[in-house]
Design a protein around this motif. Structure first.
Motif, PDB file in Angstrom:
ATOM      1  N   ILE A  11      53.254  14.555 -49.646  1.00  0.00           N
ATOM      2  CA  ILE A  11      53.876  14.685 -50.964  1.00  0.00           C
ATOM      3  C   ILE A  11      52.836  14.524 -52.063  1.00  0.00           C
ATOM      4  N   ALA A  12      51.940  13.570 -51.906  1.00  0.00           N
ATOM      5  CA  ALA A  12      50.901  13.367 -52.909  1.00  0.00           C
ATOM      6  C   ALA A  12      50.005  14.599 -53.037  1.00  0.00           C
ATOM      7  N   PHE A  13      49.687  15.214 -51.911  1.00  0.00           N
ATOM      8  CA  PHE A  13      48.886  16.430 -51.955  1.00  0.00           C
ATOM      9  C   PHE A  13      49.624  17.557 -52.667  1.00  0.00           C
ATOM     10  N   GLY A  14      50.919  17.692 -52.415  1.00  0.00           N
ATOM     11  CA  GLY A  14      51.710  18.728 -53.088  1.00  0.00           C
ATOM     12  C   GLY A  14      51.771  18.515 -54.586  1.00  0.00           C
ATOM     13  N   VAL A  15      51.964  17.295 -55.014  1.00  0.00           N
ATOM     14  CA  VAL A  15      52.006  16.995 -56.452  1.00  0.00           C
ATOM     15  C   VAL A  15      50.637  17.215 -57.082  1.00  0.00           C
ATOM     16  N   LEU A  16      49.577  16.835 -56.376  1.00  0.00           N
ATOM     17  CA  LEU A  16      48.225  17.051 -56.879  1.00  0.00           C
ATOM     18  C   LEU A  16      47.935  18.546 -57.021  1.00  0.00           C
ATOM     19  N   ALA A  17      48.332  19.333 -56.020  1.00  0.00           N
ATOM     20  CA  ALA A  17      48.115  20.780 -56.089  1.00  0.00           C
ATOM     21  C   ALA A  17      48.899  21.395 -57.245  1.00  0.00           C
ATOM     22  N   ALA A  18      50.121  20.925 -57.473  1.00  0.00           N
ATOM     23  CA  ALA A  18      50.908  21.424 -58.602  1.00  0.00           C
ATOM     24  C   ALA A  18      50.242  21.060 -59.926  1.00  0.00           C
ATOM     25  N   GLY A  19      49.684  19.862 -60.011  1.00  0.00           N
ATOM     26  CA  GLY A  19      48.979  19.462 -61.229  1.00  0.00           C
ATOM     27  C   GLY A  19      47.752  20.312 -61.473  1.00  0.00           C
ATOM     28  N   VAL A  20      47.017  20.630 -60.417  1.00  0.00           N
ATOM     29  CA  VAL A  20      45.831  21.477 -60.559  1.00  0.00           C
ATOM     30  C   VAL A  20      46.232  22.863 -61.036  1.00  0.00           C
ATOM     31  N   HIS A  46      57.677  25.055 -62.752  1.00  0.00           N
ATOM     32  CA  HIS A  46      59.113  24.824 -62.651  1.00  0.00           C
ATOM     33  C   HIS A  46      59.336  23.722 -61.617  1.00  0.00           C
ATOM     34  N   LEU A  47      59.854  22.567 -62.060  1.00  0.00           N
ATOM     35  CA  LEU A  47      59.933  21.392 -61.194  1.00  0.00           C
ATOM     36  C   LEU A  47      60.917  21.573 -60.044  1.00  0.00           C
ATOM     37  N   GLY A  48      61.991  22.326 -60.255  1.00  0.00           N
ATOM     38  CA  GLY A  48      62.935  22.574 -59.169  1.00  0.00           C
ATOM     39  C   GLY A  48      62.294  23.351 -58.039  1.00  0.00           C
ATOM     40  N   SER A  49      61.516  24.377 -58.402  1.00  0.00           N
ATOM     41  CA  SER A  49      60.821  25.158 -57.385  1.00  0.00           C
ATOM     42  C   SER A  49      59.751  24.323 -56.683  1.00  0.00           C
ATOM     43  N   LEU A  50      59.097  23.460 -57.425  1.00  0.00           N
ATOM     44  CA  LEU A  50      58.099  22.577 -56.823  1.00  0.00           C
ATOM     45  C   LEU A  50      58.742  21.662 -55.794  1.00  0.00           C
ATOM     46  N   LEU A  51      59.876  21.080 -56.146  1.00  0.00           N
ATOM     47  CA  LEU A  51      60.572  20.185 -55.227  1.00  0.00           C
ATOM     48  C   LEU A  51      61.048  20.932 -53.983  1.00  0.00           C
ATOM     49  N   ILE A  52      61.604  22.116 -54.156  1.00  0.00           N
ATOM     50  CA  ILE A  52      62.052  22.912 -53.013  1.00  0.00           C
ATOM     51  C   ILE A  52      60.869  23.268 -52.117  1.00  0.00           C
ATOM     52  N   GLY A  53      59.756  23.633 -52.714  1.00  0.00           N
ATOM     53  CA  GLY A  53      58.571  23.960 -51.931  1.00  0.00           C
ATOM     54  C   GLY A  53      58.039  22.780 -51.145  1.00  0.00           C
ATOM     55  N   LEU A  54      58.038  21.597 -51.762  1.00  0.00           N
ATOM     56  CA  LEU A  54      57.589  20.396 -51.049  1.00  0.00           C
ATOM     57  C   LEU A  54      58.512  20.063 -49.890  1.00  0.00           C
ATOM     58  N   VAL A  55      59.818  20.159 -50.108  1.00  0.00           N
ATOM     59  CA  VAL A  55      60.773  19.854 -49.042  1.00  0.00           C
ATOM     60  C   VAL A  55      60.638  20.856 -47.899  1.00  0.00           C
TER      61      VAL A  55
END
Length: 102
Positions: A11-20, A46-55
């Motif tokens: 999850i941390a990697f996904g959030v970091l990649a989204a931030g980059v 788009h935070l909803g798409s980010l969350l769906i992608g992480l899940v």
């Protein structure tokens, strides 16, 4: 404990990649800074798409760990081990059906 740490690091990697992607997309002259490419008019993620992608990524990584060649043998073994319970459930179903229909 190890699986929990792996989950949190994923999850941390996904959030970091989204931030980059967001930071790179905010730059002027960047091909990602085109309006609407990153999910909103301002160029943000788009935070909803980010969350769906992480899940979905977490689910796919969990499905990849399943030993699919061993799964039918394990299911058959579980069914044979709980055979008596299935007989009892069938008998209970018949008795409840008699009570309901009379």
């Amino acid at each position: 404990m190890r699986s929990a740490i792996g989950f949190l690091s994923l999850i941390a990697f996904g959030v970091l990649a989204a931030g980059v992607v967001t930071v790179v997309g905010q730059g002027t002259g960047s091909p990602l800074a085109i309006e609407g490419v990153l999910g909103s008019e301002a160029g943000g993620v788009h935070l909803g798409s980010l969350l769906i992608g992480l899940v979905l990524g977490i689910v796919l990584s969990a499905v990849a760990r399943v030993s699919w060649s061993e799964l039918p043998r394990r299911c058959a073994g579980w069914l044979l081990a709980h055979e008596r319970g299935f007989y009892r459930l069938t008998l209970a179903g018949v008795l409840v059906a008699v009570l309901v229909f009379y």
